[in-house]
Scaffold this motif. Structure first.
Motif, PDB file in Angstrom:
ATOM      1  N   LYS A  14      -8.201 -21.896  -3.068  1.00 37.41           N
ATOM      2  CA  LYS A  14      -8.483 -21.170  -2.137  1.00 37.41           C
ATOM      3  C   LYS A  14      -9.465 -22.037  -1.500  1.00 37.41           C
ATOM      4  O   LYS A  14     -10.505 -22.582  -1.577  1.00 37.41           O
ATOM      5  N   GLY A  15      -9.101 -22.211   0.563  1.00 34.35           N
ATOM      6  CA  GLY A  15      -9.902 -22.291   1.328  1.00 34.35           C
ATOM      7  C   GLY A  15      -9.478 -23.901   1.484  1.00 34.35           C
ATOM      8  O   GLY A  15     -10.506 -24.516   2.534  1.00 34.35           O
ATOM      9  N   THR A  16      -8.947 -24.352   1.170  1.00 33.85           N
ATOM     10  CA  THR A  16      -8.961 -26.438   1.032  1.00 33.85           C
ATOM     11  C   THR A  16      -8.108 -26.210   2.970  1.00 33.85           C
ATOM     12  O   THR A  16      -6.843 -25.852   2.662  1.00 33.85           O
ATOM     13  N   ARG A  17      -8.269 -26.395   3.416  1.00 39.12           N
ATOM     14  CA  ARG A  17      -7.402 -27.488   4.640  1.00 39.12           C
ATOM     15  C   ARG A  17      -6.607 -28.037   3.753  1.00 39.12           C
ATOM     16  O   ARG A  17      -6.678 -29.416   3.509  1.00 39.12           O
ATOM     17  N   ILE A  18      -5.257 -27.867   4.165  1.00 38.84           N
ATOM     18  CA  ILE A  18      -3.702 -28.429   3.556  1.00 38.84           C
ATOM     19  C   ILE A  18      -3.412 -29.713   4.283  1.00 38.84           C
ATOM     20  O   ILE A  18      -3.258 -30.387   4.341  1.00 38.84           O
ATOM     21  N   ILE A  19      -3.034 -29.410   6.073  1.00 37.34           N
ATOM     22  CA  ILE A  19      -2.358 -29.801   6.520  1.00 37.34           C
ATOM     23  C   ILE A  19      -2.625 -29.063   7.947  1.00 37.34           C
ATOM     24  O   ILE A  19      -2.832 -28.525   8.464  1.00 37.34           O
ATOM     25  N   GLU A  20      -2.607 -30.599   8.663  1.00 39.34           N
ATOM     26  CA  GLU A  20      -2.482 -29.860  10.333  1.00 39.34           C
ATOM     27  C   GLU A  20      -1.646 -30.512  11.430  1.00 39.34           C
ATOM     28  O   GLU A  20      -0.174 -30.648  10.705  1.00 39.34           O
ATOM     29  N   TYR A  21      -0.858 -29.007  12.125  1.00 39.42           N
ATOM     30  CA  TYR A  21       0.424 -28.790  11.905  1.00 39.42           C
ATOM     31  C   TYR A  21       0.619 -29.619  12.862  1.00 39.42           C
ATOM     32  O   TYR A  21      -0.112 -29.240  14.599  1.00 39.42           O
ATOM     33  N   LEU A  22       1.684 -30.688  13.753  1.00 43.35           N
ATOM     34  CA  LEU A  22       1.810 -31.746  14.973  1.00 43.35           C
ATOM     35  C   LEU A  22       2.811 -31.821  15.208  1.00 43.35           C
ATOM     36  O   LEU A  22       3.791 -31.190  14.556  1.00 43.35           O
ATOM     37  N   GLY A  74       2.268 -15.296   2.143  1.00 47.48           N
ATOM     38  CA  GLY A  74       2.115 -16.565   1.946  1.00 47.48           C
ATOM     39  C   GLY A  74       0.564 -16.416   1.028  1.00 47.48           C
ATOM     40  O   GLY A  74      -0.084 -16.087   1.755  1.00 47.48           O
ATOM     41  N   ASN A  75       1.107 -17.826   0.580  1.00 48.82           N
ATOM     42  CA  ASN A  75      -0.298 -18.249  -0.379  1.00 48.82           C
ATOM     43  C   ASN A  75      -1.085 -19.702   0.615  1.00 48.82           C
ATOM     44  O   ASN A  75      -2.087 -19.801   0.295  1.00 48.82           O
ATOM     45  N   ALA A  89      -5.384 -23.234   2.291  1.00 46.64           N
ATOM     46  CA  ALA A  89      -4.621 -22.231   1.168  1.00 46.64           C
ATOM     47  C   ALA A  89      -5.354 -20.604   1.363  1.00 46.64           C
ATOM     48  O   ALA A  89      -6.420 -21.031   1.300  1.00 46.64           O
ATOM     49  N   ARG A  90      -4.655 -19.455   1.637  1.00 45.22           N
ATOM     50  CA  ARG A  90      -5.597 -18.227   1.142  1.00 45.22           C
ATOM     51  C   ARG A  90      -5.361 -17.858  -0.088  1.00 45.22           C
ATOM     52  O   ARG A  90      -6.766 -17.218  -0.352  1.00 45.22           O
ATOM     53  N   LYS A  91      -4.926 -18.243  -0.662  1.00 52.28           N
ATOM     54  CA  LYS A  91      -5.127 -18.417  -2.864  1.00 52.28           C
ATOM     55  C   LYS A  91      -4.984 -19.955  -3.518  1.00 52.28           C
ATOM     56  O   LYS A  91      -4.492 -20.386  -2.766  1.00 52.28           O
TER      57      LYS A  91
END
Length: 140
Positions: A14-22, A74-75, A89-91
């Protein structure tokens, strides 16, 4: 909802930055010319609002962030930071889980029942509100 989606290949906290929307940054005027909702059988674009002037079109020079599907519960969530969009990630997410976030398309004052149907949601969440449009405001 639209395509095959995107799935976690490892555990994500939770809280991980996964990807930038490009993708290509364009004006809303250009986006409206590219994608005419009235001519689409069903809504499907890779547009993401940055602000009231700029939108990211991930169909042009986009990355895998464009494959994340919508869920009313969403997660993940989209975070705007300095005119950049990130998916976080919100979960906690397990390997193999689909990455999903609430698209919350902007709702205008003149949206009709027809619009609700056009932007219909079939995410299957117990919290599904039936549309990918943003939740109605309390006074609506």
């Amino acid at each position: 909802i639209q395509g095959t989606g995107a799935f976690a290949t490892r555990a994500i906290k939770k809280g991980t930055r996964i990807i930038e929307y490009l993708g290509q940054r364009i004006t809303w005027r250009t986006a409206d010319k590219r994608y005419d909702d009235d001519k689409m059988g069903r809504h499907h674009t890779f547009l993401f609002t940055v602000d009231d002037k700029i939108v990211i079109d991930a169909a042009v020079n986009g990355n895998n962030a464009r494959f994340l599907n919508h869920s009313c519960d969403g997660n993940c969530e989209a975070i705007t930071e300095r005119k950049r969009i990130f998916i976080e990630a919100r979960k906690s997410i397990k390997p193999g889980e689909e990455l999903l976030y609430d698209y919350q398309y902007e709702r205008s004052d003149d949206h009709t029942e027809e619009d609700e149907k056009f932007y219909e949601c079939r995410c299957g969440s117990p919290k599904c509100r039936g549309t990918i449009l943003a939740p109605k405001k309390a006074d609506d």
